[in-house]
Design a protein around this motif. Structure first.
Motif, PDB file in Angstrom:
ATOM      1  N   VAL A  37     -37.109  25.182 -36.827  1.00 22.16           N
ATOM      2  CA  VAL A  37     -37.367  24.790 -35.449  1.00 22.16           C
ATOM      3  C   VAL A  37     -38.559  25.556 -34.886  1.00 22.16           C
ATOM      4  CG1 VAL A  37     -36.436  24.882 -33.112  1.00 22.16           C
ATOM      5  CG2 VAL A  37     -35.027  24.021 -34.978  1.00 22.16           C
ATOM      6  N   ALA A  38     -38.674  26.830 -35.183  1.00 20.30           N
ATOM      7  CA  ALA A  38     -39.719  27.666 -34.589  1.00 20.30           C
ATOM      8  C   ALA A  38     -41.072  27.347 -35.207  1.00 20.30           C
ATOM      9  CB  ALA A  38     -39.385  29.141 -34.797  1.00 20.30           C
ATOM     10  N   PRO A  39     -42.085  26.991 -34.405  1.00 26.47           N
ATOM     11  CA  PRO A  39     -43.433  26.770 -34.955  1.00 26.47           C
ATOM     12  C   PRO A  39     -44.038  28.076 -35.440  1.00 26.47           C
ATOM     13  CG  PRO A  39     -43.175  25.782 -32.769  1.00 26.47           C
ATOM     14  CD  PRO A  39     -42.003  26.690 -32.980  1.00 26.47           C
ATOM     15  N   LEU A  40     -45.131  27.952 -36.147  1.00 27.53           N
ATOM     16  CA  LEU A  40     -45.799  29.124 -36.702  1.00 27.53           C
ATOM     17  C   LEU A  40     -46.341  30.005 -35.592  1.00 27.53           C
ATOM     18  CD1 LEU A  40     -46.778  30.578 -39.252  1.00 27.53           C
ATOM     19  CD2 LEU A  40     -48.902  29.247 -39.086  1.00 27.53           C
ATOM     20  N   GLY A  41     -45.997  31.274 -35.618  1.00 28.19           N
ATOM     21  CA  GLY A  41     -46.464  32.219 -34.617  1.00 28.19           C
ATOM     22  C   GLY A  41     -45.567  32.342 -33.401  1.00 28.19           C
ATOM     23  N   TYR A  42     -44.532  31.522 -33.300  1.00 31.10           N
ATOM     24  CA  TYR A  42     -43.633  31.538 -32.159  1.00 31.10           C
ATOM     25  C   TYR A  42     -42.254  32.035 -32.578  1.00 31.10           C
ATOM     26  CZ  TYR A  42     -46.948  28.791 -29.392  1.00 31.10           C
ATOM     27  OH  TYR A  42     -48.048  28.359 -28.707  1.00 31.10           O
ATOM     28  N   THR A  43     -41.514  32.498 -31.592  1.00 35.50           N
ATOM     29  CA  THR A  43     -40.126  32.884 -31.775  1.00 35.50           C
ATOM     30  C   THR A  43     -39.253  31.941 -30.959  1.00 35.50           C
ATOM     31  OG1 THR A  43     -40.719  35.210 -32.076  1.00 35.50           O
ATOM     32  CG2 THR A  43     -38.433  34.728 -31.511  1.00 35.50           C
ATOM     33  N   ALA A  44     -38.232  31.377 -31.593  1.00 30.73           N
ATOM     34  CA  ALA A  44     -37.335  30.444 -30.918  1.00 30.73           C
ATOM     35  C   ALA A  44     -36.203  31.210 -30.249  1.00 30.73           C
ATOM     36  CB  ALA A  44     -36.785  29.425 -31.907  1.00 30.73           C
ATOM     37  N   ILE A  45     -36.060  31.031 -28.955  1.00 27.92           N
ATOM     38  CA  ILE A  45     -34.977  31.658 -28.191  1.00 27.92           C
ATOM     39  C   ILE A  45     -34.030  30.556 -27.730  1.00 27.92           C
ATOM     40  CG2 ILE A  45     -34.390  32.965 -26.121  1.00 27.92           C
ATOM     41  CD1 ILE A  45     -37.002  34.405 -26.336  1.00 27.92           C
ATOM     42  N   PRO A  46     -32.790  30.524 -28.206  1.00 25.68           N
ATOM     43  CA  PRO A  46     -31.863  29.457 -27.808  1.00 25.68           C
ATOM     44  C   PRO A  46     -31.331  29.684 -26.394  1.00 25.68           C
ATOM     45  CG  PRO A  46     -30.771  30.983 -29.273  1.00 25.68           C
ATOM     46  CD  PRO A  46     -32.201  31.436 -29.196  1.00 25.68           C
ATOM     47  N   VAL A  47     -31.273  28.612 -25.631  1.00 26.19           N
ATOM     48  CA  VAL A  47     -30.694  28.646 -24.292  1.00 26.19           C
ATOM     49  C   VAL A  47     -29.834  27.395 -24.132  1.00 26.19           C
ATOM     50  CG1 VAL A  47     -32.609  29.928 -23.267  1.00 26.19           C
ATOM     51  CG2 VAL A  47     -32.668  27.445 -23.269  1.00 26.19           C
ATOM     52  N   LYS A  48     -28.897  27.462 -23.214  1.00 25.07           N
ATOM     53  CA  LYS A  48     -28.091  26.293 -22.882  1.00 25.07           C
ATOM     54  C   LYS A  48     -27.854  26.290 -21.379  1.00 25.07           C
ATOM     55  CE  LYS A  48     -23.676  28.547 -24.004  1.00 25.07           C
ATOM     56  NZ  LYS A  48     -22.451  28.441 -24.823  1.00 25.07           N
ATOM     57  N   PHE A  49     -27.602  25.104 -20.850  1.00 24.01           N
ATOM     58  CA  PHE A  49     -27.508  24.979 -19.404  1.00 24.01           C
ATOM     59  C   PHE A  49     -26.305  25.729 -18.851  1.00 24.01           C
ATOM     60  CE2 PHE A  49     -26.093  22.746 -15.557  1.00 24.01           C
ATOM     61  CZ  PHE A  49     -27.234  22.905 -14.781  1.00 24.01           C
ATOM     62  N   SER A  50     -25.142  25.585 -19.466  1.00 27.31           N
ATOM     63  CA  SER A  50     -23.937  26.258 -18.995  1.00 27.31           C
ATOM     64  C   SER A  50     -23.051  26.580 -20.182  1.00 27.31           C
ATOM     65  CB  SER A  50     -23.191  25.384 -17.969  1.00 27.31           C
ATOM     66  OG  SER A  50     -22.737  24.190 -18.585  1.00 27.31           O
ATOM     67  N   GLU A  51     -21.956  27.249 -19.899  1.00 26.25           N
ATOM     68  CA  GLU A  51     -21.023  27.612 -20.960  1.00 26.25           C
ATOM     69  C   GLU A  51     -20.359  26.392 -21.586  1.00 26.25           C
ATOM     70  OE1 GLU A  51     -20.597  30.402 -22.302  1.00 26.25           O
ATOM     71  OE2 GLU A  51     -21.505  31.826 -20.906  1.00 26.25           O
ATOM     72  N   LYS A  52     -20.290  25.291 -20.844  1.00 25.62           N
ATOM     73  CA  LYS A  52     -19.632  24.097 -21.366  1.00 25.62           C
ATOM     74  C   LYS A  52     -20.462  23.400 -22.434  1.00 25.62           C
ATOM     75  CE  LYS A  52     -17.331  23.195 -16.941  1.00 25.62           C
ATOM     76  NZ  LYS A  52     -17.137  22.222 -15.845  1.00 25.62           N
ATOM     77  N   HIS A  53     -21.759  23.578 -22.400  1.00 21.70           N
ATOM     78  CA  HIS A  53     -22.625  22.891 -23.357  1.00 21.70           C
ATOM     79  C   HIS A  53     -22.574  23.588 -24.712  1.00 21.70           C
ATOM     80  CE1 HIS A  53     -24.103  21.355 -19.540  1.00 21.70           C
ATOM     81  NE2 HIS A  53     -24.707  20.385 -20.206  1.00 21.70           N
TER      82      HIS A  53
END
Length: 278
Positions: free
Chosen positions: A14-30
């Motif tokens: 998922v992470a492009p070259l040179g980037y760091t992927a940080i996962p987020v979600k809208f709420s605890e239910k998601h």
């Protein structure tokens, strides 16, 4: 163990070259996370003081429901956040000054955005780049809820309704500050009117000439030369004006001659037009 390795493998894709992927979600239910792609903001010969080097983080794929306050709260887990700037697309140069009033603010276009997060310490950038946990960060919580859907539309509509009294108060304050600024500029101009420049010239305004020092010899010679050029140019303009008048006179004479010829033609046509019943 196999499932964990599979999730890590997917994250690397998922992470492009040179980037760091940080996962987020809208709420605890998601359950499904959304990924923010971050990297250190580095621009060659960057003169933008609002985005200092080694302290600015560039963020991609910011969802529409995520505001600047949300980003500041999420990334404050790494280090204290100094400022957050959200844009429609990456920009260079100084940050544009926002609107000073809430009545005429430019609306952010819908869709995904980019953001520049400035930390108070360079350690915040390194902490965000080395973020490796698979537990997504929560955007909307009970302590910090984020409005969406019909509630967000209702809030936006209520904010769009202008209170006339409040608007009048803000306009009066702005005009008072503007009048004070104009008065200061006029006072400063009056003080500078009587001061001659390096060549000995004194500024003349509609309020009259202030006494000053006499001109130097070089300035007087330049003034005489300028007046000589003006006289020569004026004579040339007069010549062209006389030529223009002569051309107009000739044109009027030709029109009068053509008018007389047309009158004679019309009279001849009327004379030839006779009633012939047979």
């Amino acid at each position: 163990m196999a499932a964990s390795a599979k999730r890590k493998h997917v994250r690397r894709l998922v992470a492009p070259l040179g980037y760091t992927a940080i996962p987020v979600k809208f709420s605890e239910k998601h359950q499904s996370p959304h990924y923010l792609y971050v990297k250190e903001h580095k621009v060659r010969d960057d003169k933008n003081h609002s985005r200092p080097q080694n302290c600015t983080l560039f963020v991609l794929n910011v969802p529409p429901y995520c505001t600047e306050e949300c980003l500041s709260r999420l990334f404050s887990t790494f280090c204290s956040v100094q400022s957050v700037e959200m844009c429609e697309k990456p920009t260079l140069g100084e940050k544009t000054e926002g609107s000073r009033t809430k009545f005429f603010k430019a609306k952010m276009p819908l869709g995904f955005h980019v953001a520049y997060i400035v930390f108070k310490n360079p350690a915040g950038v390194q902490a965000a780049k080395s973020f490796s946990t698979e537990e997504p960060l929560v955007i909307s919580s009970k302590e910090h809820p984020v409005q969406t859907g019909i509630q967000k539309w209702i809030t936006q509509y209520a904010a769009s309704v202008v209170d006339p009294a409040e608007l009048k108060t803000e306009v009066d304050v702005f005009m008072q500050a503007y009048d004070e600024k104009v008065a200061k500029e006029e006072a400063k101009a009056q003080e500078e009117d009587g001061i001659p420049d390096e060549e000995g010239w004194v500024k003349v305004t509609r309020k009259g000439r202030r006494p000053g020092l006499p001109r130097t010899e070089a300035a007087s010679l330049r003034a005489l030369e300028r007046e000589k050029r003006k006289r020569a140019h004026k004579e040339l303009l007069n010549f062209y004006a006389w030529q223009h008048r002569e051309t107009k006179r000739e044109h009027i004479a030709q029109l009068r001659k053509k008018f007389e010829e047309d009158k004679q033609k019309i009279a001849l046509m009327r004379a030839q037009r006779k009633f012939r019943p047979y």
